[in-house]
Design a protein around this motif. Structure first.
Motif, PDB file in Angstrom:
ATOM      1  N   PHE B 175       5.139  -7.116   1.519  1.00  0.00           N
ATOM      2  CA  PHE B 175       6.324  -6.967   2.351  1.00  0.00           C
ATOM      3  C   PHE B 175       7.028  -8.312   2.360  1.00  0.00           C
ATOM      4  O   PHE B 175       6.527  -9.279   2.925  1.00  0.00           O
ATOM      5  CB  PHE B 175       5.974  -6.523   3.775  1.00  0.00           C
ATOM      6  N   PRO B 178      12.483 -11.326   4.711  1.00  0.00           N
ATOM      7  CA  PRO B 178      13.851 -10.935   4.372  1.00  0.00           C
ATOM      8  C   PRO B 178      14.673 -12.099   3.803  1.00  0.00           C
ATOM      9  O   PRO B 178      15.533 -11.881   2.949  1.00  0.00           O
ATOM     10  CB  PRO B 178      14.443 -10.478   5.709  1.00  0.00           C
ATOM     11  N   ALA B 179      14.434 -13.298   4.260  1.00  0.00           N
ATOM     12  CA  ALA B 179      15.237 -14.436   3.796  1.00  0.00           C
ATOM     13  C   ALA B 179      14.698 -14.987   2.480  1.00  0.00           C
ATOM     14  O   ALA B 179      15.390 -15.002   1.467  1.00  0.00           O
ATOM     15  CB  ALA B 179      15.269 -15.528   4.855  1.00  0.00           C
ATOM     16  N   SER B 180      13.454 -15.434   2.473  1.00  0.00           N
ATOM     17  CA  SER B 180      12.930 -16.143   1.298  1.00  0.00           C
ATOM     18  C   SER B 180      12.399 -15.207   0.228  1.00  0.00           C
ATOM     19  O   SER B 180      12.309 -15.578  -0.936  1.00  0.00           O
ATOM     20  CB  SER B 180      11.791 -17.072   1.721  1.00  0.00           C
ATOM     21  N   ARG B 181      12.029 -14.035   0.637  1.00  0.00           N
ATOM     22  CA  ARG B 181      11.414 -13.027  -0.235  1.00  0.00           C
ATOM     23  C   ARG B 181      10.039 -13.436  -0.769  1.00  0.00           C
ATOM     24  O   ARG B 181       9.501 -12.814  -1.671  1.00  0.00           O
ATOM     25  CB  ARG B 181      12.352 -12.605  -1.366  1.00  0.00           C
ATOM     26  N   TYR B 182       9.483 -14.487  -0.217  1.00  0.00           N
ATOM     27  CA  TYR B 182       8.050 -14.721  -0.396  1.00  0.00           C
ATOM     28  C   TYR B 182       7.344 -13.608   0.396  1.00  0.00           C
ATOM     29  O   TYR B 182       7.974 -12.850   1.129  1.00  0.00           O
ATOM     30  CB  TYR B 182       7.655 -16.071   0.199  1.00  0.00           C
ATOM     31  N   LEU B 241       9.856 -17.171  13.209  1.00  0.00           N
ATOM     32  CA  LEU B 241      11.139 -16.529  13.455  1.00  0.00           C
ATOM     33  C   LEU B 241      11.165 -15.089  12.935  1.00  0.00           C
ATOM     34  O   LEU B 241      11.793 -14.217  13.518  1.00  0.00           O
ATOM     35  CB  LEU B 241      12.202 -17.364  12.723  1.00  0.00           C
ATOM     36  N   HIS B 242      10.502 -14.845  11.823  1.00  0.00           N
ATOM     37  CA  HIS B 242      10.645 -13.568  11.135  1.00  0.00           C
ATOM     38  C   HIS B 242       9.620 -12.522  11.556  1.00  0.00           C
ATOM     39  O   HIS B 242       9.862 -11.335  11.414  1.00  0.00           O
ATOM     40  CB  HIS B 242      10.555 -13.777   9.618  1.00  0.00           C
ATOM     41  N   ALA B 243       8.474 -12.975  12.014  1.00  0.00           N
ATOM     42  CA  ALA B 243       7.415 -12.012  12.318  1.00  0.00           C
ATOM     43  C   ALA B 243       6.412 -12.607  13.286  1.00  0.00           C
ATOM     44  O   ALA B 243       5.969 -13.743  13.107  1.00  0.00           O
ATOM     45  CB  ALA B 243       6.709 -11.601  11.022  1.00  0.00           C
TER      46      ALA B 243
END
Ligand SMILES: Cc1cc2nc3c(=O)[nH]c(=O)nc-3n(C[C@H](O)[C@H](O)[C@H](O)COP(=O)(O)OP(=O)(O)OC[C@H]3O[C@@H](n4cnc5c(N)ncnc54)[C@H](O)[C@@H]3O)c2cc1C
Lengths: 781, 265
Positions: B175, B178-182, B241-243
């Motif tokens: 998964f 969303p930003a870095s796609r790592y 921030l993302h999760a």
């Protein structure tokens, strides 16, 4: 319509140079003796500057000069201005804190410029910048507007106690309160509009050159409005008088509003060029862009929408707090007031509206206009509220909107705007048909069988473009008039140069403006050149923003073309011995209607310049200028319908369909218009799903300062858009056009969020609807 | 970027010698190192370019043993026909790293040496019980990845290859952030002769790790259904921030199910 005339899908003339690397941007400019600058910036959100020690930095290799705010002030360079005066409802003027181009005693956000280092190379300038030793006394910082208003919050500027810049209102408070009191239903919503970083592909840049021999300055800069930059730098920053200052905005790689403003860096580069005796170039790196480009949006609002028993809106009350960041940027005061609250009536007939707006200082980057500027905030607020109201009232969102549409024009709203033309029902019908709105429940059931949550949402937006009648904006506090200028120069062999005061940084003026001329005289487009962006070439103009280049800029060209046409017809009538009223211009020739008497365009032009045989008393030449001041804003409107599918396991939202039905009035180049819509939709969907600017509340550091954390929309985040237009020509300008540059970004966020909340079955989610937030909301479901 | 001395190495020995001077760093694809240098977060005095060393490149397969040279780019792993036939999960993983430009520059050696807690490869190597080969020794993946951007590599030690026995079944599900796609959470499952191993990347607050509850459940039955209703603890998971850690805990189970589905074809 000819193959290159009005209405033709002409491929953009400028794209060849852009996509083959031939564009010429500020960073491509090289002048003899040019050196490089780096800015030392505040690492703190809020601090006093106690001491600056340059000893070590001055000894670094390649250093030519290091200049501070004190020296800048001593040289009489002025503070940055805000170009729109707003008065609070108690009659007091806005409380504006000083913004020195280089901070002197205090820094107020992370990235605040403190001093400039000029060195032989960019690397040396950076090395020396790192060697500057500044002692700061760190102060508490505040990043959220709501927090900044609380008692005891850190005070950003001495000039504004409680960080309140102004407390402004519009509309009729008592009438609105009375409507709410007698309402059959009141929908109450809290709306949060997220803060965005503009992220133009080309970062900001400036090259300042002082010519000692001529005592003259040239500034190459990434500007959407070079003349305004010259005016402001001359009149307010005292860099140089206007006749001694040339501003050139060459190819500019995207602006979205962020390049309207005159920032500290271009002023400082010009001044530094004189101080150091060398031309000084600065190009922002991406981190500087994140930190210091004016951000967009950042509103928190409370809304009450009152309905009568028949579901008609009888009143709307809005209380908004807008974060303007650490300093008031050039048009920051206008965005959350006259560009926002004047659109609170939306597409609806609302008898009573009251809007209250408080703007607030915080320790964050300055906030100003960003694609849409105020209208996305109004649209998001209204269209989320309408959707929620429809759910509360148990009626169809489409029918609730339709019932309340403005249907007769002109329509005077309670918030200044007078809508001139539109057919909102037509856009709604077109979008509902294109999206197979009626078949949605079947698609929802099918998705459910696959374990997916499917939702549909719409947004009926209206916006105001073509900014703006000068007298009207002047009476509202604007420091400038918002007319536009054009000059049409017909050369001796008939080729044409059009000098426009607007500026293209992605909009395609070189194509559409040429189409207009081509259409008028029946000349091939390649014989028409569009010139813009250089104050030494082009007469005073106001630039490009607010979707004004078509409605205002092209109208000025039309006025100039009218004059050229009139003179050309006079000459032709004289040469062909016919009556002026019998002359027609077609296919590149002037003809006497109904005869075979004709003069090719190039011959007519030559005759104007040889002047051997002109009508008695006529001046030679064929060149005309015009200034056009619009009589009203224009009002593009439309309906967007978004359909999403959510994976409840991960919270990932996929946009499975996006339909846009816009009314932009008449259209010059449908392909360019569609491109503008696509780009606007990408930004609006970006705001709704992906983009969120985050400051650490305790330290005031920008957390989303790179693409590792700030999510830009990518192609695979977006569906293939289904776009169409309906047309009600704008009655206010000669071409009947309204403007299309911002609509996509204005109308799309609420459509996306309405679809997501429809899928989730409740409203408790803010933009951006990240997978994490959607998952958490789905869990509550 | 600060100025730096550039050296081009022609062999691993050559590179090892060059690294003795100053504060040197090895350069492979440069997809991590160069951005760090450009933003002045990394400031080596010397840069030793490994990309011209032919002995570091290529994929060899012998029976079920796969050896991938450290200098092999992600694109080559993603598109290797024989590897795809034998271990499609790894090709799938490589094909989802970054974007095409990154996949044509970035290398498996660079990725492994860097041990970004959100990188994809470490999960595969840990789950498949791979061995990391250096110019000095062989290190089991278990012992190699030691923390956030931390590995067992000594100063000047060069990763030359990774090698592993292809498991009977394997699958990867990611998964992306969303930003870095790592990987915001990536799970690699492998069913091999030592049983089932499940490695998680992007989620742990100390880098890649094996998930015991998932391994236990899948050991009983290597089927996504075995994970139904299972939850993993959110302690020791990253929150940013993302999760949140809780969201990542959820993603671990969801991605594990999808990885098992992929593994079972
Ligand atoms: C836009 C972008 C997106 C990305 N997305 C992903 C993603 O989705 N998933 C993912 O896993 N990765 C991602 N990456 C990282 C990418 O996979 C890189 O390839 C990897 O992190 C480093 O490999 P490299 O070859 O570029 O190494 P380099 O950047 O050259 O080096 C990285 C580090 O390893 C050291 N090093 C390199 N080679 C060796 C060696 N042989 N021996 C010892 N030390 C060595 C270097 O000195 C340096 O410290 C992304 C990178 C970018 C730029």
């Amino acid at each position: 319509m000819g193959i290159e005339g009005i209405g033709a899908r002409v491929v953009r003339k400028e794209d060849k140079r852009f996509i083959t690397g031939g564009g010429r941007y500020v960073d491509d400019m090289v002048v003899p003796g040019m050196k490089h600058a780096a800015f030392v910036r505040s690492p703190y959100a809020h601090a006093e500057i106690e001491n600056i020690d340059l000893t070590k930095a001055k000894g670094m290799p390649g250093v030519i000069g290091i200049l501070t705010g004190k020296e800048l002030k001593a040289d009489g360079i002025g503070n940055l201005i805000c170009g729109w005066m707003i008065h609070s409802k108690d009659g007091t003027p806005m409380k504006m804190g000083a913004w020195s181009p280089l901070a002197i005693d205090k820094v107020r956000y992370v990235g605040d410029a403190v001093l400039i280092v000029v060195a032989d190379t960019k690397g040396q300038a950076r090395d020396a910048a790192e060697a500057v030793e500044i002692t700061y006394k760190e102060l508490d910082a505040v990043t959220e507007a709501v927090d900044a208003l609380k008692p005891g919050a850190p005070q950003v500027h001495a000039e504004s106690d409680d960080n309140l810049i102004f407390d402004w209102e519009i509309g009729d408070g008592p009438a609105t309160d009375a409507a709410i009191a007698k309402a059959a239903h009141v929908t109450k919503v809290k709306i949060h509009n997220n803060r965005l970083v503009p992220n133009a592909m080309e970062p900001r840049a400036a090259l300042g050159q002082y010519d000692k021999a001529e005592d003259h300055y040239t500034c190459w800069t990434t500007s959407q409005n070079p003349h305004v930059a010259r005016l402001v730098m001359s009149a307010f920053y005292n860099v140089a008088p206007e006749n001694k200052l040339r501003v050139i905005a060459p190819d500019v790689g995207g602006g979205f509003g962020s390049k309207i403003y005159i920032y500290p860096e271009e002023i400082v580069c010009l001044w530094a060029s004189k101080k150091t005796g060398v031309p000084v170039k600065w190009v922002a790196d991406r981190t500087e862009s994140f930190l210091t480009d004016a951000h967009g949006r950042d509103h928190v609002s409370e809304v009450q929408m009152a309905f009568d028993a028949d579901n008609r809106i009888i009143g709307l009350k809005v209380d908004t707090i807008a974060n303007l960041g650490a300093y008031m940027s050039l048009f920051s005061s206008a965005v959350p007031t006259y560009l926002y609250a004047t659109l609170l009536s939306g597409q609806y007939a609302i008898p009573a509206i009251h809007g209250n707006v408080r703007t607030v200082y915080t320790n964050t980057a300055p906030v100003d206009a960003y694609r849409g500027a105020g209208r996305p905030e109004a649209t998001y607020l209204l269209e989320r509220t309408m959707e929620i109201a429809a759910r509360e009232l148990g009626v169809s969102p489409a029918e609730l909107r339709r019932k309340n549409f403005v249907t007769s024009f002109p329509h005077q709203t309670p918030v200044i705007m007078c809508y001139d033309a539109g057919d909102y029902g037509a856009s709604l019908d077109a979008a509902m048909a294109a999206s197979d709105y009626a078949g949605f429940e079947r698609r929802r059931a099918e998705a459910k069988a696959r374990g997916k949550l499917r939702g549909i949402g719409m947004s009926c937006y209206i916006e105001a473009c073509g900014i703006a009648p000068s007298q009207a904006v002047g009476s509202l506090g604007a420091g400038v008039g918002l007319w536009e200028s054009a000059e049409v120069r017909v050369n001796a062999v008939g080729t044409i140069e059009v000098l426009t005061g607007s500026h293209s940084h992605g909009q395609g003026h070189e194509t559409t403006f040429a189409q207009l001329v081509s259409d008028r005289f029946g000349l091939p487009m390649e014989q028409v050149s569009i010139i813009h962006g250089d104050t030494d070439k082009v007469q005073m103009g106001m630039g490009t923003y607010g979707s004004r280049s078509g409605a205002v800029g092209m109208s000025a060209i039309v006025k100039a073309l009218d004059k050229v046409e009139a003179k050309a017809k006079k000459i032709a009538a004289h040469m062909l011995e016919a009556d002026e009223s019998d002359i027609v211009i077609e296919d590149g020739a002037l003809k006497v209607a109904g005869t075979d008497k004709t003069i090719p365009w190039f011959q007519l032009a030559l005759a104007a310049y040889t002047a051997h045989n002109l009508p008695q008393g006529m001046e030679p030449g064929l060149k005309e200028g015009a200034f056009y001041d619009p009589s009203n804003f224009t009002f593009p409107a439309g309906c967007y319908i978004c359909e999403v599918e959510i994976d409840p396991d991960t919270g990932k939202t996929a946009i499975v369909q996006f339909v846009a039905a816009d009314d932009f009035g008449n259209i010059i180049n449908p392909m360019i218009v569609e491109g503008q819509v696509h780009g606007g939709l990408a930004q609006g969907i970006g705001q709704a799903l992906l983009e969120g600017t985050s400051y650490d509340a305790a330290s005031g550091q920008l957390v989303t300062a790179s693409y590792m954390d700030y999510t830009m929309p990518r192609a695979d985040d977006l569906p293939s858009f289904v776009v169409s237009t309906t047309v009600t020509p704008c009655p206010g300008n000669p071409l009947g056009i309204k403007g299309c540059g911002e609509a996509g970004a204005i109308g799309s966020p609420p459509a996306v969020m309405n679809a997501i909340t429809d899928a989730l079955g409740h409203e408790d989610i803010t933009m951006p609807a990240t997978p994490h937030k959607v998952w958490a909301a789905a869990m509550k479901h | 970027m600060y100025s730096v001395n550039y050296h081009r190495a022609n062999s691993v020995d050559d590179a090892a010698k060059m690294a003795e001077a100053g504060d040197a760093k090895f350069l492979s694809g440069g997809m991590t190192l160069i951005p760090a240098m450009k933003t002045r977060l990394a400031a080596p005095s010397d840069l030793i370019d490994l990309t011209h060393i032919s002995e570091l490149k290529g994929i060899t397969i012998s029976g079920r043993t796969v050896t991938i040279g450290a200098g092999t780019i992600h694109y080559d792993v993603a598109t290797h026909t024989d590897l795809k036939a034998l271990c499609p999960a790894l090709c799938h993983l490589a094909s989802h790293i970054g974007d095409p430009a990154v996949r044509h520059r970035g290398t498996i050696g660079g990725s492994v040496a860097n041990n970004d807690p959100a990188a994809d490869y470490p999960s595969a190597l840990l789950a498949m019980g791979a061995t990391i080969i250096t110019n000095q020794r062989e290190i089991a993946a278990e012992d190699f990845f030691t923390g956030l951007f931390e590995t067992a590599l000594e100063e000047g030690e060069i990763v030359t290859a990774v090698t592993f026995e292809v498991p009977e079944k394997s699958g990867y599900a990611k998964f992306p952030n969303p930003a870095s796609r790592y990987a915001m959470t990536g799970v690699f499952v492998a069913k091999g002769k030592d049983g089932v191993r499940v490695a998680v990347t992007g989620a742990g607050d100390n880098g890649v790790f094996r998930s015991e509850p998932l391994e236990t459940a899948l050991a009983t039955s290597f089927d996504a259904k075995a994970l139904e209703g299972l939850s993993v603890p959110s302690d020791n998971l990253m929150g940013d921030l993302h999760a949140s850690p809780e969201y990542r805990a959820n993603l671990i189970v969801v991605m594990a199910k999808r990885a098992v589905l992929a593994a079972n074809g």
